[in-house]
Write an enzyme that holds these catalytic residues in place. Structure first.
Site, PDB file in Angstrom:
ATOM      1  N   HIS A 172       0.822  -1.227   0.000  1.00  0.00           N
ATOM      2  CA  HIS A 172       0.000   0.000   0.000  1.00  0.00           C
ATOM      3  C   HIS A 172       0.852   1.273   0.000  1.00  0.00           C
ATOM      4  O   HIS A 172       0.423   2.331   0.441  1.00  0.00           O
ATOM      5  CB  HIS A 172      -0.895  -0.033   1.249  1.00  0.00           C
ATOM      6  CG  HIS A 172      -2.205   0.673   1.072  1.00  0.00           C
ATOM      7  ND1 HIS A 172      -2.461   1.905   1.613  1.00  0.00           N
ATOM      8  CD2 HIS A 172      -3.324   0.329   0.415  1.00  0.00           C
ATOM      9  CE1 HIS A 172      -3.691   2.297   1.311  1.00  0.00           C
ATOM     10  NE2 HIS A 172      -4.231   1.353   0.582  1.00  0.00           N
ATOM     11  N   HIS A 205      -6.957  -2.930 -10.760  1.00  0.00           N
ATOM     12  CA  HIS A 205      -7.278  -2.438  -9.413  1.00  0.00           C
ATOM     13  C   HIS A 205      -8.723  -1.963  -9.438  1.00  0.00           C
ATOM     14  O   HIS A 205      -9.135  -1.256 -10.368  1.00  0.00           O
ATOM     15  CB  HIS A 205      -6.324  -1.265  -9.133  1.00  0.00           C
ATOM     16  CG  HIS A 205      -6.568  -0.507  -7.884  1.00  0.00           C
ATOM     17  ND1 HIS A 205      -7.249   0.688  -7.854  1.00  0.00           N
ATOM     18  CD2 HIS A 205      -6.183  -0.762  -6.613  1.00  0.00           C
ATOM     19  CE1 HIS A 205      -7.271   1.135  -6.604  1.00  0.00           C
ATOM     20  NE2 HIS A 205      -6.628   0.293  -5.841  1.00  0.00           N
TER      21      HIS A 205
HETATM   22  O1  LIG Z   1      -7.519  -1.774  -3.391  1.00  0.00           O
HETATM   23  C1  LIG Z   1      -6.304  -1.533  -3.272  1.00  0.00           C
HETATM   24  O2  LIG Z   1      -5.388  -2.211  -3.792  1.00  0.00           O
HETATM   25  C2  LIG Z   1      -5.872  -0.374  -2.482  1.00  0.00           C
HETATM   26  O3  LIG Z   1      -4.679  -0.127  -2.380  1.00  0.00           O
HETATM   27  C3  LIG Z   1      -6.896   0.507  -1.862  1.00  0.00           C
HETATM   28  C4  LIG Z   1      -6.561   1.920  -2.182  1.00  0.00           C
HETATM   29  O4  LIG Z   1      -6.475   2.013  -3.559  1.00  0.00           O
HETATM   30  C5  LIG Z   1      -7.650   2.833  -1.674  1.00  0.00           C
HETATM   31  O5  LIG Z   1      -8.788   2.712  -2.525  1.00  0.00           O
HETATM   32  C6  LIG Z   1      -7.149   4.250  -1.653  1.00  0.00           C
HETATM   33  O6  LIG Z   1      -8.158   5.088  -1.145  1.00  0.00           O
HETATM   34 MG   LIG Z   2      -3.434  -1.427  -3.503  1.00  0.00          MG
END
Ligand SMILES: O=C(O)C(=O)C[C@@H](O)[C@H](O)CO
Ligand SMILES: [Mg+2]
EC number: 4.2.1.6
Length: 382
Positions: free
Chosen positions: A185, A285
């Protein structure tokens, strides 16, 4: 046919829907949003409407290029998310006019079903085993969790051990009957990424996502040279031009463009093809809403290198609304043994509950991501 109007609806939990109307009564829907900056993207959508109102919506490629190149400054999360949602809506219109799902316009199916995965454990991975067990009942066998809580640029072995403990517990409980990705993250800086990845190696996660921040992409090949775990990234890359450098430098095994951040179906379909040329898998994503998910599925179903699809059912961000709350044809988005089937209806295949969207947009929250700080008071990556 001409575009007549763009209407945006900011909605709980943290989404934004866009409706594009035409003078022949056909409308298309898209989901332009950057989580936490919905109002900025909303402004960008309405600035870009100069390129659209009065234009023929069937000319998606020219409209995309005009939106991208007519401004001297281009790219980045806000503009590319605005273009993404507009692009999705234009493909929705085209499919509805021609009476076919978007994937038919991209060459037809390359697979019959798409493997999905679910988040477990929330922002601070906890109760992960219970979360996995609950999702296994829904047929999932592939999951993603945050790889750690906050992590200092150089951090203690105790912090590393705490992250590894969560992963060890998963393997102790489920063995290799399930698969899971670990999302760093962007919380882990380059010095600690190598340390943490080494300690995680024995547990063979399916992938490690955003091992470092996208702005540290030069570390991807260095980290990949030190591990057998596939590295994944892409949610914070916003066009072919961001991805091309990363693909050429190597290190990434799974590309994760977001259909609502990286220019939409038109751009992500091209990114998918670029990735395939480098033998890189595609795993869009998608922690967002149904239109973003539908757009992702259309690209998945025409891309042989699509390997996994994220979806937000039950995700810890969905407070105030769930994935299908604004969708009338919910059955079309059912999970089948941890997979989804191709959308069946013309366009994106999402029948939006417009009445509910209009109503709920009157009380949309201004979602912001948490802001974390280290013990010494310095801001931490969330
Ligand atoms: O789903 C993912 O892989 C994330 O890292 C979550 C991130 O993107 C959040 O949505 C940011 O607010
Ligand atoms: Mg992510």
């Amino acid at each position: 046919m001409k575009v007549t109007r763009l209407t945006t609806y900011r909605l709980a939990p943290r989404w934004m829907f866009l409706k594009i109307d035409t003078d022949e009564g056909v409308s298309g829907w898209g989901e332009p949003v950057i989580e936490g900056r919905a109002r900025s993207v909303e402004a960008a959508v309405h600035e870009l409407s100069d390129c659209l109102v009065g234009q023929d919506p069937s000319r998606i490629n020219d409209l995309w290029q005009t939106m991208y190149r007519s401004g001297f400054y281009r790219g980045g999360p806000i503009l590319m998310s605005a273009i993404a949602g507009i692009d999705q809506a234009l493909w929705d219109i085209k499919g509805k006019v021609l009476g076919v799902p978007v994937y038919q316009l991209l060459g037809g199916l390359v697979r019959d079903r798409m493997r999905m995965y679910s988040w477990v454990g929330g922002d601070r991975p906890a109760e992960v085993v219970a979360g996995i067990r609950k999702l296994q009942e829904a047929g999932f066998d592939t999951f993603k969790l945050n790889g750690c809580e906050k992590m200092g640029l150089v951090d203690s072995s105790r912090t590393v051990d705490a992250a590894v403990k969560v992963v060890a517990e998963i393997r102790e409980t489920f063995g290799h009957s399930i698969e899971f990705g670990l999302d760093f993250h962007g919380r882990v800086a380059a010095p600690m990424a190598a340390v943490l990845i080494k300690e995680l190696e024995p547990f063979r996660p399916l992938f490690i996502e955003e091992p470092v921040l996208a702005e540290q992409a030069e570390h991807y090949p260095r980290l990949a040279a030190r591990t057998s775990i596939p590295l994944a990234a892409g949610e914070r890359m916003f066009s072919r031009f961001d991805f091309k450098r990363v693909f050429a430098a190597g290190g990434i095994s799974i590309a994760q463009p977001d259909l609502s951040h990286a220019g939409g179906i038109t751009e992500c379909h091209k990114i998918a093809s670029m990735a395939e040329a480098y033998d890189i898998g595609l795993a869009p994503h998608c922690p967002l809403g149904p239109l973003a998910l539908a757009a992702s599925l259309h690209v998945d179903f025409v891309s042989r290198n699509a390997v996994l699809q994220e979806q937000s059912m039950g995700i810890h961000y969905n407070e105030g609304a769930e994935l299908l709350d604004y969708v009338l044809n919910k059955d079309d988005f059912a999970f089948h043994d941890g997979h989804m089937l191709p959308p069946t209806k013309p366009g994106l295949g999402v029948i939006v509950n417009e009445e509910l969207v209009i109503e709920r947009s009157k009380s949309a929250p201004d979602w912001r991501n948490p802001v974390w700080r280290h013990e010494d008071g310095a801001i931490a990556e969330w």
